[in-house]
Design an enzyme around this catalytic site. Structure first.
Site, PDB file in Angstrom:
ATOM      1  N   ARG A  67       0.857  -1.198   0.000  1.00  0.00           N
ATOM      2  CA  ARG A  67       0.000   0.000   0.000  1.00  0.00           C
ATOM      3  C   ARG A  67       0.888   1.242   0.000  1.00  0.00           C
ATOM      4  NH1 ARG A  67      -3.612  -1.254   4.364  1.00  0.00           N
ATOM      5  NH2 ARG A  67      -4.850  -2.310   2.780  1.00  0.00           N
ATOM      6  N   ASN A  82      -0.965  -0.711  13.238  1.00  0.00           N
ATOM      7  CA  ASN A  82      -0.433  -1.781  12.402  1.00  0.00           C
ATOM      8  C   ASN A  82       0.756  -2.425  13.092  1.00  0.00           C
ATOM      9  OD1 ASN A  82      -1.926  -1.177   9.780  1.00  0.00           O
ATOM     10  ND2 ASN A  82      -0.929   0.788  10.172  1.00  0.00           N
ATOM     11  N   ASP A  94       4.417  -4.642   6.740  1.00  0.00           N
ATOM     12  CA  ASP A  94       3.139  -4.844   7.425  1.00  0.00           C
ATOM     13  C   ASP A  94       3.004  -6.334   7.741  1.00  0.00           C
ATOM     14  OD1 ASP A  94       0.310  -5.614   7.621  1.00  0.00           O
ATOM     15  OD2 ASP A  94      -0.109  -3.523   7.154  1.00  0.00           O
ATOM     16  N   ASP A 144      -3.518  -6.144  13.364  1.00  0.00           N
ATOM     17  CA  ASP A 144      -3.884  -4.749  13.603  1.00  0.00           C
ATOM     18  C   ASP A 144      -4.664  -4.666  14.904  1.00  0.00           C
ATOM     19  OD1 ASP A 144      -3.000  -3.734  10.945  1.00  0.00           O
ATOM     20  OD2 ASP A 144      -4.635  -4.977  10.215  1.00  0.00           O
ATOM     21  N   ASP A 185      -7.505  -9.311  12.348  1.00  0.00           N
ATOM     22  CA  ASP A 185      -6.758 -10.013  11.298  1.00  0.00           C
ATOM     23  C   ASP A 185      -5.853 -11.123  11.800  1.00  0.00           C
ATOM     24  OD1 ASP A 185      -8.008  -8.274   9.489  1.00  0.00           O
ATOM     25  OD2 ASP A 185      -6.399  -6.807   9.686  1.00  0.00           O
ATOM     26  N   GLU A 205      -5.613 -13.757   9.041  1.00  0.00           N
ATOM     27  CA  GLU A 205      -4.728 -13.325   7.957  1.00  0.00           C
ATOM     28  C   GLU A 205      -3.270 -13.470   8.395  1.00  0.00           C
ATOM     29  OE1 GLU A 205      -3.614  -9.280   5.427  1.00  0.00           O
ATOM     30  OE2 GLU A 205      -5.359  -9.259   6.760  1.00  0.00           O
TER      31      GLU A 205
END
Length: 176
Positions: free
Chosen positions: A23, A87, A103, A107, A120, A123
């Protein structure tokens, strides 16, 4: 490592552990910078995702990055209070192109009343296995989740009462 100049605009790049760009925040005003810390601010800035999609942030935000902490903190200034998006990621580097960090998926969202939610985890677990996060990184990140949550409970750093007022006022002084 280079140090961005206070008052300048920089990009922020987040990467994933496998090295791909995740990002990009197009423009953040540097409010304070030294060898360990960058505090910046942005408002309605363009964000580009790794797949090319773009979006614009909706509110002013104060960003806190440190070279010794495995998290960064985005304080979003909304009508109903300050929301924090934290983050878990590597300490930042700045190389004159952009402020950069990795990252690591986890989070923490902190609400104006200082309650929080860890986000997350699925993830993180998926990427930890598929990208092969080393065990030492897993331990560092878990310790830093604990440290971050202590900061929230103790109202330390960006979570302190005066932090946002001080830095948002500084940001507004650049806009006038």
């Amino acid at each position: 490592m280079a140090i961005p100049k206070e008052g300048s605009n920089i990009q922020i790049h987040s990467y994933k552990h496998d090295g791909h760009l995740h990002r990009v925040w197009e423009e953040t005003k540097v409010l304070k910078a030294n060898r360990q810390l960058v505090i910046g601010a942005n408002d309605h800035t363009l964000v580009t995702e790794s797949d090319g999609r773009t979006w614009i942030t909706r509110e002013p935000a104060i960003c806190y990055f440190h070279t010794e902490l495995w998290f960064n903190i985005i304080s979003m200034i909304r009508d109903d209070g300050i929301y924090y998006y934290c983050n878990l990621g590597s300490p930042f580097v700045y190389d004159k192109e952009a402020l950069k960090y990795i990252d690591y998926d986890l989070d923490v969202k902190v609400y104006p009343d200082m309650t929080y939610t860890l986000l997350d985890e699925d993830e993180y677990e998926y990427n930890r296995l598929h990208m092969g996060y080393p065990e030492v990184i897993d331990h560092i990140l878990k310790r830093n989740v604990d440290k971050l949550l202590r900061w929230v409970r103790q109202r330390k750093g960006p979570f302190s009462a005066d932090f946002i007022d001080t830095w948002y006022d500084r940001y507004l002084s650049y806009r006038s």
